[in-house]
Design an enzyme around this catalytic site. Structure first.
Site, PDB file in Angstrom:
ATOM      1  N   HIS A   1      44.061 -38.686  21.016  1.00  0.00           N
ATOM      2  CA  HIS A   1      43.890 -37.684  22.071  1.00  0.00           C
ATOM      3  C   HIS A   1      43.007 -36.567  21.546  1.00  0.00           C
ATOM      4  O   HIS A   1      42.801 -36.402  20.344  1.00  0.00           O
ATOM      5  CB  HIS A   1      45.238 -37.114  22.518  1.00  0.00           C
TER       6      HIS A   1
ATOM      7  N   HIS B   1      44.399 -34.687   7.949  1.00  0.00           N
ATOM      8  CA  HIS B   1      44.407 -34.067   9.274  1.00  0.00           C
ATOM      9  C   HIS B   1      44.844 -32.601   9.217  1.00  0.00           C
ATOM     10  O   HIS B   1      44.198 -31.729   9.818  1.00  0.00           O
ATOM     11  CB  HIS B   1      45.344 -34.871  10.181  1.00  0.00           C
TER      12      HIS B   1
ATOM     13  N   ALA C   1      41.206 -21.547  30.166  1.00  0.00           N
ATOM     14  CA  ALA C   1      40.028 -21.008  30.847  1.00  0.00           C
ATOM     15  C   ALA C   1      39.896 -19.537  30.498  1.00  0.00           C
ATOM     16  O   ALA C   1      40.824 -18.764  30.716  1.00  0.00           O
ATOM     17  CB  ALA C   1      40.163 -21.189  32.352  1.00  0.00           C
TER      18      ALA C   1
ATOM     19  N   LYS D   1      41.309 -36.747  31.227  1.00  0.00           N
ATOM     20  CA  LYS D   1      42.119 -35.713  30.586  1.00  0.00           C
ATOM     21  C   LYS D   1      42.588 -36.151  29.206  1.00  0.00           C
ATOM     22  O   LYS D   1      43.162 -37.229  29.035  1.00  0.00           O
ATOM     23  CB  LYS D   1      43.323 -35.397  31.469  1.00  0.00           C
TER      24      LYS D   1
ATOM     25  N   ARG E   1      54.937 -23.124  38.660  1.00  0.00           N
ATOM     26  CA  ARG E   1      54.174 -22.904  37.436  1.00  0.00           C
ATOM     27  C   ARG E   1      53.401 -21.583  37.520  1.00  0.00           C
ATOM     28  O   ARG E   1      52.810 -21.258  38.552  1.00  0.00           O
ATOM     29  CB  ARG E   1      53.242 -24.074  37.185  1.00  0.00           C
TER      30      ARG E   1
ATOM     31  N   ASN F   1      43.548 -15.806  36.654  1.00  0.00           N
ATOM     32  CA  ASN F   1      42.560 -16.691  36.044  1.00  0.00           C
ATOM     33  C   ASN F   1      43.237 -17.986  35.616  1.00  0.00           C
ATOM     34  O   ASN F   1      44.164 -17.978  34.795  1.00  0.00           O
ATOM     35  CB  ASN F   1      41.935 -16.000  34.825  1.00  0.00           C
ATOM     36  N   THR F   2      42.787 -19.090  36.169  1.00  0.00           N
ATOM     37  CA  THR F   2      43.298 -20.398  35.775  1.00  0.00           C
ATOM     38  C   THR F   2      42.121 -21.343  35.575  1.00  0.00           C
ATOM     39  O   THR F   2      40.994 -21.050  35.972  1.00  0.00           O
ATOM     40  CB  THR F   2      44.277 -20.952  36.820  1.00  0.00           C
TER      41      THR F   2
END
Length: 560
Positions: free
Chosen positions: A12, A106, A408, A37, A437, A515-516
């Site tokens: 991912h 990692h 963002a 995603k 949310r 802001n999103t």
């Protein structure tokens, strides 16, 4: 010397970056380019191509490739070998034949990213994630990019796996940790049955699971954890379920009068959040005690937990750094930085998050023309957009270079006026999210101090207590627990966004916006102008601004 850094080898957050003689030239996250995603199981071929094109070089000019993981440390973890091989064998990358290919641990790469992003202030780093090759949390004593690990926690005792398993157990699926964190605020603290998942000691942390600790491979030990956590959770909240409940349908939740998941899930979410914060606090204490740190940096996926970060900020103040790229995408920069450091090259600090692809105003105009969009170009963009926001409209905002990381930060954002009653519900419906949310505020520094008693918060990664004035003035960005995930943009990197906040101060009395991230449903944050236009016309967004241009749906094919 050109070094290509590759991140996201654990399946991912695939990413790439390019460093030239210590300077970051380009960075991109694969998900933004392939529009999937988190880019699960994707080798970052498209982001590699973007980076070399951005630098104006060819693949053949790359001197070294540094991977942010080392397959040799856990041969059973096949995804590490497969990701590296699929990248180097990709037909589009045939010319990529560097003289040096290195595979780096990692967690070392997480730690290196944290040091570089702290402007080399951090003398200790705490990495906490689901897993590295053999460990899940590591404490480093740092002298610049010379990293000395002083404590490592085994993959069997993974704090990240604990929270991820709880997320799936509650029905939120892969990548839904933010939903669990947000849901915790809706619990009655007195009703939340404690979850005790870990024993804390001076040697680290130990998961309280009935797992086999015999000398198996790290992957075998890690694979034991999920069923163990499911059983512990079932024992805690009742029943004997060993698999997670089905994921709730966001549209059902949006339509329901009682929009929260039913009991016991809010109480369960709070209990899990409390345990995570208890363990993080212990690991932070160990990091400071073992290193004598004056400045501690966090990295790894657990450091995306804003509630835990906010608690640490209240304790440590400016001694704490949490950067935008704490997730696996940041290991691309960490790997490239370590490789160049080992060649004696001084690596420049990374002082902001605006590292992704960008387009000039001329390129944006050409794109709008090609797509058949009409637009207008206000003489005062900030005033025009502030008026739209003040009237209750929701704005898609596309400016400058894309943000790195999952937040963002005023370059690829959806914006609304936080004083408009019900606007959070409107935006949640627009984004196809559950209505419970929360949303974050972006605020001018002066307003952040007045409303939240905070002057600096560049990365939207810490939950901050809202004042009584904030709850009255900007209620739509205050979460149920009275906190906000505050963002204070840096004027030197935010340009038109800072202008907009200044104009919001004039228009509404507070230089604050809701802001999103600019994405709809399960897609990644928009990257290109085409992504922005497609999302705009495919959603209920009222206005789109790209560079100096403003597009509304009535403007389509009728340039003004």
């Amino acid at each position: 010397m050109y070094t290509l850094g590759i991140g996201g080898g654990f399946g991912h957050d695939a990413s790439s970056c390019l460093l030239k003689d210590g300077e970051l030239i380009a960075f991109a996250e694969e998900e933004r380019l392939i529009r999937v995603k988190l880019a699960y199981r994707a080798a970052p071929a498209q982001s590699v191509l973007y980076c070399v094109r951005r630098a104006g070089i060819s693949l053949a000019d790359v001197d070294a490739v540094a991977f942010g993981w080392d397959p040799a440390l856990d041969p059973d973890l096949a995804v590490l070998r497969e990701t590296a091989k699929s990248l180097m064998d990709a037909p589009a990358l045939r010319q990529l034949r560097p003289s040096e290919i290195v595979y780096l641990p990692h967690h070392d790469c997480h730690a290196a990213m944290a040091v570089v992003a702290s402007d080399y202030a951090a003398d200790a780093v705490l990495v906490m994630d689901g897993r590295g090759e053999t460990g899940s949390s590591t404490i480093y004593h740092a002298r610049g990019l010379d990293l000395n690990p002083v404590l490592s926690v085994d993959v069997l005792d993974s704090l990240g796996s604990f929270y991820s398993a709880a997320t799936r157990f509650a029905g939120f699926g892969r990548g839904g940790e933010g939903k669990l964190m947000g849901l915790a605020a809706y619990s009655d603290p007195a009703a939340a049955e404690p979850v005790r998942g870990f024993k804390l000691s001076d040697d680290g942390i130990t998961a309280l699971l009935p797992a086999d600790r015999s000398p198996a491979s790290a992957t075998e030990r890690h694979n034991q954890t999920r069923s163990g956590w499911f059983q512990l959770f079932a024992n805690t909240i009742g029943g004997a379920r060993e698999t997670p409940v089905p994921a709730p349908d966001p549209f059902d939740l949006l339509a329901a009068d009682d929009h929260l998941p039913p009991s016991p899930w809010p109480d369960f979410a709070l209990a899990v959040q409390n345990e995570l914060e208890r363990v993080v606090d212990h690991l932070v204490g160990l990091a400071i005690a073992l290193t004598g740190a004056k400045h501690l940096a966090l990295s790894g996926g657990v450091a995306l937990n804003c509630s835990a970060n906010g608690s640490l900020r209240r304790r440590l103040g400016p001694r704490l750094s949490v950067h935008a790229l704490v997730g696996d995408a940041g290991t691309a920069i960490g790997a490239a930085a370590l490789q160049q450091h080992r060649h004696g090259i001084d690596v420049h600090p990374v002082r902001h998050a605006y590292l992704g692809p960008q387009w000039s105003d001329d390129e944006l105009r050409a794109c709008l023309e090609q797509l058949g969009c009409g637009w207008r170009e206000p003489s005062d963009l900030a005033a025009a957009l502030a008026a739209e926001l003040a009237d209750g409209r929701v704005v898609g905002w596309f400016q400058g270079a894309a943000e790195a990381g999952p937040r963002a930060l005023g370059h690829r954002s959806i914006l609304a006026a936080p004083n408009r009653t019900g606007i959070a519900h409107t935006v949640n419906r627009l984004k196809r999210r559950e209505r419970w949310r929360p949303f974050a505020p972006s605020a001018r520094s002066e307003d952040a101090v007045a409303l939240f008693d905070v002057a600096e918060a560049p990365y939207m990664l810490e939950a901050t207590e809202a004042s009584a004035d904030a709850r009255l003035a900007v209620p739509e960005i205050i979460h149920r627990d009275g906190t906000s995930r505050l963002h204070v943009p840096q004027p030197q990197t935010s340009g038109r966004f800072t202008d907009l906040l200044d104009q919001m101060k004039t228009s509404t009395g507070h230089g604050v916006v809701l802001n999103t991230s600019f994405n709809i449903g399960p897609e990644p944050i928009v990257c290109t102008p085409v992504d922005a236009v497609r999302s705009f016309f495919g959603s209920t967004l009222d206005v789109l601004t790209m560079g100096p241009f403003v597009v509304t749906k009535s403007d389509r094919r009728s340039r003004r």
